[in-house]
Design a protein around this motif. Structure first.
Motif, PDB file in Angstrom:
ATOM      1  N   LYS A 158       5.726   1.676  -5.237  1.00 11.49           N
ATOM      2  CA  LYS A 158       4.985   2.769  -4.610  1.00 11.49           C
ATOM      3  C   LYS A 158       5.862   3.989  -4.359  1.00 11.49           C
ATOM      4  O   LYS A 158       5.423   4.953  -3.742  1.00 11.49           O
ATOM      5  CB  LYS A 158       4.376   2.300  -3.283  1.00 11.49           C
ATOM      6  CG  LYS A 158       3.286   1.236  -3.426  1.00 11.49           C
ATOM      7  CD  LYS A 158       2.034   1.803  -4.087  1.00 11.49           C
ATOM      8  CE  LYS A 158       0.911   0.763  -4.072  1.00 11.49           C
ATOM      9  NZ  LYS A 158      -0.324   1.296  -4.708  1.00 11.49           N
ATOM     10  N   TYR A 384      -0.424   5.272  -6.595  1.00 11.77           N
ATOM     11  CA  TYR A 384       0.440   5.490  -5.437  1.00 11.77           C
ATOM     12  C   TYR A 384      -0.333   5.613  -4.130  1.00 11.77           C
ATOM     13  O   TYR A 384       0.257   5.860  -3.082  1.00 11.77           O
ATOM     14  CB  TYR A 384       1.282   6.746  -5.655  1.00 11.77           C
ATOM     15  CG  TYR A 384       2.246   6.608  -6.809  1.00 11.77           C
ATOM     16  CD1 TYR A 384       3.389   5.833  -6.685  1.00 11.77           C
ATOM     17  CD2 TYR A 384       2.000   7.232  -8.025  1.00 11.77           C
ATOM     18  CE1 TYR A 384       4.275   5.688  -7.738  1.00 11.77           C
ATOM     19  CE2 TYR A 384       2.884   7.097  -9.084  1.00 11.77           C
ATOM     20  CZ  TYR A 384       4.016   6.322  -8.946  1.00 11.77           C
ATOM     21  OH  TYR A 384       4.887   6.176  -9.987  1.00 11.77           O
ATOM     22  N   LEU A 386      -1.856   4.165  -1.003  1.00 13.04           N
ATOM     23  CA  LEU A 386      -1.594   2.948  -0.247  1.00 13.04           C
ATOM     24  C   LEU A 386      -2.897   2.230   0.085  1.00 13.04           C
ATOM     25  O   LEU A 386      -3.937   2.863   0.331  1.00 13.04           O
ATOM     26  CB  LEU A 386      -0.839   3.269   1.041  1.00 13.04           C
ATOM     27  CG  LEU A 386       0.572   3.853   0.874  1.00 13.04           C
ATOM     28  CD1 LEU A 386       1.227   4.025   2.240  1.00 13.04           C
ATOM     29  CD2 LEU A 386       1.434   2.989  -0.023  1.00 13.04           C
TER      30      LEU A 386
END
Length: 399
Positions: A158, A384, A386
């Motif tokens: 990430k 990316y 979350l």
């Protein structure tokens, strides 16, 4: 001189600047002069050739009578050549001087260096986890653009770092920044709280600039970088490289070009004792450089600062992709047009082809007449986001 050709081909750097005025003129010796010098050197092996009473039939005397010499210095006086050169007062005839070249010796040598390098590749491309990049050489002898891509930063899928570096006056600064900027930024990030990430990026840029200046080489580079960390997108830039994001198909510029034509940049330069003027339709610092911020550019460092502008935003599901590109693209293709082309190959298809999108954008800029290097990087932002952010968004939607 080959160095003047190398300099004048750059849309960013202009050698015929008033910044270099009032320097000693450097005149190239003509082929005739060099031929004359070699003839004289050969003749000096015989003592009789130096005698004032040499015969009119002497080959050296005939050469002097047929070919007037040209001064190698800016002075038109025959004595300025010095007795050590082997030219007597009677052997030098006045001749119209060539046009003046206001190029400092050190700068000319440094900026001509790319012409001595290997021709190198015409294209560079790469694909990795979540990104694609394509670089196409312009009309110069060597490509000056570079890129950096570090996925799975610190072992975290990430986190990532991406950058496009558009060199001018050679590729040295772009190469240096591509190799060192990410490390310098990360060194600062780990020392600071998350709320200070903007300051960390700034310090990383300034450290990279300081380290490059210690290399004692000429040239500079524009930059645009994207640091992805803990669900945040941190975009920074120097010069006219640009970052544009697609938000559900709408183009959103995340950076603003640093050019001397900007009023705030022009005021900053003026307050620092510099000036900006219009040279052949382009605003330039000291009549030389067409960008006002960058890494390197030691001869203009007082005005060309390495302090980036930085924007931080949370990555959301409607943030589709990010385009980082050099001005070779943006000078010919608008922000929205670039997003439309990239989206047609990345979002609205069953099989996304982001590398093909990068190539199509570069080819479009070339077809519209750019002579500059073109570098395009496309970063897919969906990976990316979350999971916690996805949960909160979904929870609000259910409410």
């Amino acid at each position: 001189m080959s160095c003047s050709v190398a300099l004048s081909s750059s849309p960013v750097f202009s050698p015929s600047s008033s910044f270099f005025c009032n320097k000693t003129s450097i005149l190239s010796p003509s082929a005739e002069t060099l031929n004359l010098t070699l003839t004289h050197l050969k003749s000096t092996s015989s003592p009789s050739s130096l005698s004032p009473s040499s015969s009119p039939s002497s080959p050296f005397r005939k050469r002097i009578q047929k070919t007037p010499s040209v001064s190698l210095l800016s002075s038109s006086s025959p004595s300025s050549l010095g007795s050590g050169a082997g030219f007597g007062p009677g052997s030098v005839l006045k001749r119209k001087r060539p046009a003046r070249l206001d190029i400092p010796v050190a700068t000319a040598m440094a900026f001509a260096a790319p012409l001595m390098e290997s021709q190198g590749c015409r294209e560079m491309e790469s694909e990795g986890d979540g990104y694609s990049v394509y670089c196409k050489r312009g009309r110069r002898e060597a490509m000056e653009d570079r890129f950096s891509a570090v996925a799975n930063l610190q072992g975290d899928p990430k986190q990532a770092f991406f950058g496009i570096f558009d060199g001018h006056g050679g590729s040295k600064a772009a190469e240096f920044a591509a190799k060192n900027l990410d490390k310098n930024i990360l060194d600062e990030v780990v020392r600071r709280d998350e709320e200070e990430i903007g300051d960390a990026v700034k310090c990383g840029y300034l450290t990279t600039d300081t380290e490059f200046l210690k290399e004692d080489v000429y040239g500079g580079t524009c930059c645009v970088t994207a640091l992805i960390r803990k669900g945040n997108l941190v975009v920074s830039n120097l010069g006219d490289c640009r970052a544009v994001m697609s938000r559900r198909g709408l183009a959103e510029a995340l950076t603003s070009d640093h050019r001397p034509s900007r009023e705030d940049e022009r005021d900053r330069i003026g307050n620092s004792g510099g000036y900006v003027d219009l040279c052949r339709g382009v605003w330039r610092i000291q009549g030389s450089l067409a960008v006002s911020r960058g890494i390197g550019d030691r001869h203009l460092k007082k005005w060309v600062i390495a302090e980036p502008d930085t924007k931080i935003l949370r990555i959301k599901p409607d943030h589709e992709f990010l385009i980082l590109a050099s001005d070779g693209l943006w000078d010919k293709v608008s922000n929205q047009e670039a997003v439309d082309i990239a989206r047609s190959l990345c979002i609205s298809v069953d099989k996304p082809e982001p590398l093909l999108a990068c190539k199509k954008l570069a080819d479009l800029a070339v077809s519209r007449g750019t002579s500059d290097d073109v570098s395009v990087m496309l970063i897919q932002l969906g990976g990316y986001v979350l999971s916690s952010d996805l949960y909160r968004i979904g929870h609000r939607a259910n409410l």
